[in-house]
Design an enzyme around this catalytic site. Sequence first.
Site, PDB file in Angstrom:
ATOM      1  N   TYR A 103       0.899  -1.057   0.056  1.00 56.78           N
ATOM      2  CA  TYR A 103      -0.081   0.148  -0.130  1.00 56.78           C
ATOM      3  C   TYR A 103       0.867   1.174  -0.031  1.00 56.78           C
ATOM      4  O   TYR A 103       0.569   2.331  -0.351  1.00 56.78           O
ATOM      5  CB  TYR A 103      -0.889   0.080   1.175  1.00 56.78           C
ATOM      6  CG  TYR A 103      -2.139  -0.972   1.020  1.00 56.78           C
ATOM      7  CD1 TYR A 103      -2.905  -0.698  -0.025  1.00 56.78           C
ATOM      8  CD2 TYR A 103      -2.501  -1.782   1.787  1.00 56.78           C
ATOM      9  CE1 TYR A 103      -4.215  -1.322  -0.433  1.00 56.78           C
ATOM     10  CE2 TYR A 103      -3.696  -2.787   1.536  1.00 56.78           C
ATOM     11  CZ  TYR A 103      -4.379  -2.346   0.434  1.00 56.78           C
ATOM     12  OH  TYR A 103      -5.312  -3.192   0.385  1.00 56.78           O
ATOM     13  N   GLU A 185      -4.256 -31.203   7.732  1.00 54.99           N
ATOM     14  CA  GLU A 185      -4.439 -30.279   6.644  1.00 54.99           C
ATOM     15  C   GLU A 185      -5.625 -29.302   6.823  1.00 54.99           C
ATOM     16  O   GLU A 185      -5.393 -28.233   6.289  1.00 54.99           O
ATOM     17  CB  GLU A 185      -4.777 -31.331   5.492  1.00 54.99           C
ATOM     18  CG  GLU A 185      -5.155 -30.580   4.221  1.00 54.99           C
ATOM     19  CD  GLU A 185      -5.400 -31.417   3.160  1.00 54.99           C
ATOM     20  OE1 GLU A 185      -6.060 -30.897   1.936  1.00 54.99           O
ATOM     21  OE2 GLU A 185      -5.290 -32.793   3.084  1.00 54.99           O
ATOM     22  N   ASP A 237      -5.346 -35.414   3.061  1.00 52.88           N
ATOM     23  CA  ASP A 237      -6.217 -36.117   2.304  1.00 52.88           C
ATOM     24  C   ASP A 237      -5.324 -37.106   1.255  1.00 52.88           C
ATOM     25  O   ASP A 237      -4.198 -36.488   0.860  1.00 52.88           O
ATOM     26  CB  ASP A 237      -7.233 -35.314   1.463  1.00 52.88           C
ATOM     27  CG  ASP A 237      -8.104 -34.633   2.418  1.00 52.88           C
ATOM     28  OD1 ASP A 237      -8.505 -35.213   3.450  1.00 52.88           O
ATOM     29  OD2 ASP A 237      -8.921 -33.763   1.986  1.00 52.88           O
TER      30      ASP A 237
END
Length: 309
Positions: A103, A185, A237
């Site tokens: 910014y 996860e 997973d």
Amino acid sequence: MEGIHSSTRSRDLLRKIKEFTLSILEDLSEGRSPLIFIQSFRTYCTNLDSICSCRSNKPSGHEVLTFQKESHVHRIDALLRVLLIVQQLLQENKHASKRDIYYMHSLLFSDQSVVDRAINDICILLQCSRHNLNVVSVGNGLVMGWLRFFEAGRKFDCINSPNSVRMGERSPNLVSAALYILVVEKESVFQRLENDKFCSKNRCIVITGRGYPDVPTRRFLRLLVDKLGLPVYCLVDCDPYGFDILATYRFGSMQMAYDAKFLRVPQIQWLGAFPSDSENYDLPKRCLLPLTIEGDTYSKDQWLPSAPS
């Protein structure tokens, strides 16, 4: 003692910044186009059959930035502007986030990724980690369990409730009676374990990066492993995205391969379903989900790279 080391490191970085800028000014004053060499790093495992032996400490080549290439001009401009901000942060002993830096010159940078790349380039040029530049970020990770730590004069007790991962310039003081660390996860799994009072029944520490782990989460996990010496397990997973998250914790990310030796956790062990389990345990086909087109493309891009030379 840590404050002394931090002050010495800041002076060393300021010296490197001065030498770098003087070399550019010298080239320009003598009519030469400055050449900025950005070393390239890779991270990969050289011994897949045994304990991880990652290689990322040595550069595998370099990229040369020059004002003579139009495509390099904006990148060099961003690098020098961010370097000026970093110099001011170090001189004044202040801190700023990557978003704060963006910014300051949002019209010039145009996108946050421009700042991210400039910071990575500066870290490579100065041979340091991002937090050494006094550029900080708030971690997205969560931690709970048998852990108490003190950071910036505040005490965080993770046995009573989850806390956000916190990693500043100085490493927090840790107190723990845990027997192991479990990395999950997904935040939904983390919340399920919290609801089930998993940590009350098991003397452990549970961490989640809420998907792909950010740098503060990876630094915090590395700190826990180094300081506490506990075994660490990762539950992800059984799909390409889970494998990639596990690899990020264990080997480091390609984007920050130059800093992988400070972020990776080679000891981490994989928990959960393995691809071979479907055949080994005769799982019904209805229990399996088909790989999507996006997942298939992703797995080929991520897991079938050319062999390292």
